[in-house]
Design a protein around this motif. Structure first.
Motif, PDB file in Angstrom:
ATOM      1  N   TYR A 149       1.523   4.116  -2.889  1.00  0.00           N
ATOM      2  CA  TYR A 149       1.130   5.576  -2.812  1.00  0.00           C
ATOM      3  C   TYR A 149       2.213   6.565  -3.039  1.00  0.00           C
ATOM      4  O   TYR A 149       1.980   7.505  -3.537  1.00  0.00           O
ATOM      5  CB  TYR A 149       1.084   5.674  -1.204  1.00  0.00           C
ATOM      6  N   GLN A 150       3.562   5.845  -3.110  1.00  0.00           N
ATOM      7  CA  GLN A 150       4.454   6.872  -3.361  1.00  0.00           C
ATOM      8  C   GLN A 150       4.818   6.723  -4.876  1.00  0.00           C
ATOM      9  O   GLN A 150       5.335   7.753  -5.475  1.00  0.00           O
ATOM     10  CB  GLN A 150       6.014   6.291  -2.560  1.00  0.00           C
ATOM     11  N   ILE A 201      -4.924  -2.030  -6.208  1.00  0.00           N
ATOM     12  CA  ILE A 201      -3.589  -1.280  -6.699  1.00  0.00           C
ATOM     13  C   ILE A 201      -3.116  -2.040  -8.130  1.00  0.00           C
ATOM     14  O   ILE A 201      -2.796  -1.267  -8.970  1.00  0.00           O
ATOM     15  CB  ILE A 201      -2.675  -1.305  -5.269  1.00  0.00           C
ATOM     16  N   VAL A 256       0.848  -1.198  -0.192  1.00  0.00           N
ATOM     17  CA  VAL A 256       0.153   0.027  -0.055  1.00  0.00           C
ATOM     18  C   VAL A 256       0.824   1.292   0.013  1.00  0.00           C
ATOM     19  O   VAL A 256       0.615   2.082  -0.619  1.00  0.00           O
ATOM     20  CB  VAL A 256      -0.914  -0.054   1.120  1.00  0.00           C
ATOM     21  N   GLN A 257       1.922   1.233   0.804  1.00  0.00           N
ATOM     22  CA  GLN A 257       2.804   2.531   0.918  1.00  0.00           C
ATOM     23  C   GLN A 257       3.571   2.753  -0.315  1.00  0.00           C
ATOM     24  O   GLN A 257       3.851   3.781  -0.818  1.00  0.00           O
ATOM     25  CB  GLN A 257       3.692   2.415   2.313  1.00  0.00           C
ATOM     26  N   VAL A 278       3.752   7.299  -8.021  1.00  0.00           N
ATOM     27  CA  VAL A 278       2.503   7.966  -8.755  1.00  0.00           C
ATOM     28  C   VAL A 278       2.965   8.016 -10.224  1.00  0.00           C
ATOM     29  O   VAL A 278       1.602   8.672 -10.745  1.00  0.00           O
ATOM     30  CB  VAL A 278       1.862   9.430  -8.011  1.00  0.00           C
TER      31      VAL A 278
END
Length: 245
Positions: A63-64, A167, A59-60, A66
């Motif tokens: 998120y980074q 994702i 998940v992280q 992009v």
């Protein structure tokens, strides 16, 4: 000078472990008991930490990352290498230092305070070999196996989280797992696992074996052993990474 005193006593304790067993069957029984106690007793916490560790990594990382220029499969590569190189061996071993280390230190400390170790020595038993050696041997067998389990569960947790959160698909994740894979990463993780397993078992054993005082000192010795073990694990993690990578 206090540091060198502790280091000398620690090395002498390790040296004193290597002697011929008085009763091989008794030592084998104690070794198997420690394997069950250290390995099976820690499976639950290792499994839970590994699954969520992989899920959070996915998940992280998503998120980074992009940029549309970066392929979604890159997320799987980053999660795979992060879990194998750092999270599985180091984070799991730090948790085990608290779970296993405090137990070993308090167990031996209680035996020392209640004079059970003195009674065994009067009976002619080498207490370093009988009490410390099976714990270290069991840790060297079970902790690397738990690290391998943590790798598998961490990657699976990341795969499940990526699919559940939308994702990336499981096919894309599996494709990323196979891209640019370096088998040496697994070897490096196992080297760290064996190194950390030795520290997790031997350092708390030292603090528990040489504890003095009463029940209050057992708690202090247990806490100190966990702190020292975590510091040594992080220091050796840096040394191994700098030397082997």
């Amino acid at each position: 000078m206090n540091f060198f005193t502790h280091l000398g006593k620690y090395l002498l304790m390790l040296k004193g472990m290597f002697s011929k067993p008085e009763n091989a069957k008794l030592y084998w029984k104690e070794f198997m008991h420690q394997c069950a106690d250290i390995g099976v007793g820690s499976l639950g916490i290792v499994s839970i930490i590994s699954l969520f560790m992989g899920a959070v990594s996915t998940v992280q990382t998503a998120y980074q990352l992009v940029s549309p220029l970066i392929s979604k499969s890159t997320i799987a590569q980053i999660v795979r290498d992060t879990v194998i190189l750092e999270f599985a061996p180091t984070l799991v071993c730090i948790v085990l230092a608290g779970v296993i280390g405090s137990k070993i230190a308090s167990e031996l400390g209680n035996m020392r305070v209640s004079e059970q170790i003195d009674a065994l020595e009067i009976m002619g038993i080498n207490t370093k070999t009988y009490l410390v050696m099976p714990k270290i041997a069991a840790a060297l067998v079970t902790i690397p196996l738990m690290v391998i389990l943590a790798m598998v569960l961490g990657i699976y947790g990341g795969r499940f989280a990526g699919s559940a959160a939308g994702i990336l698909s499981t096919d894309t994740f599996d494709k990323g797992l196979m891209e640019s894979f370096m088998p040496f990463n697994v070897t490096f993780a196992l080297i760290k696992a064996y190194t950390f397993a030795f520290f997790i078992s031997s350092i708390p054993a030292y603090f528990g074996y040489y504890v003095t005082g009463g029940s209050l000192e057992i708690g202090r010795s247990s806490t100190k052993s966990v702190v020292v073990t975590c510091i040594v694990i992080l220091l050796s993690d840096y040394i191994l990474a700098a030397a082997l990578l």
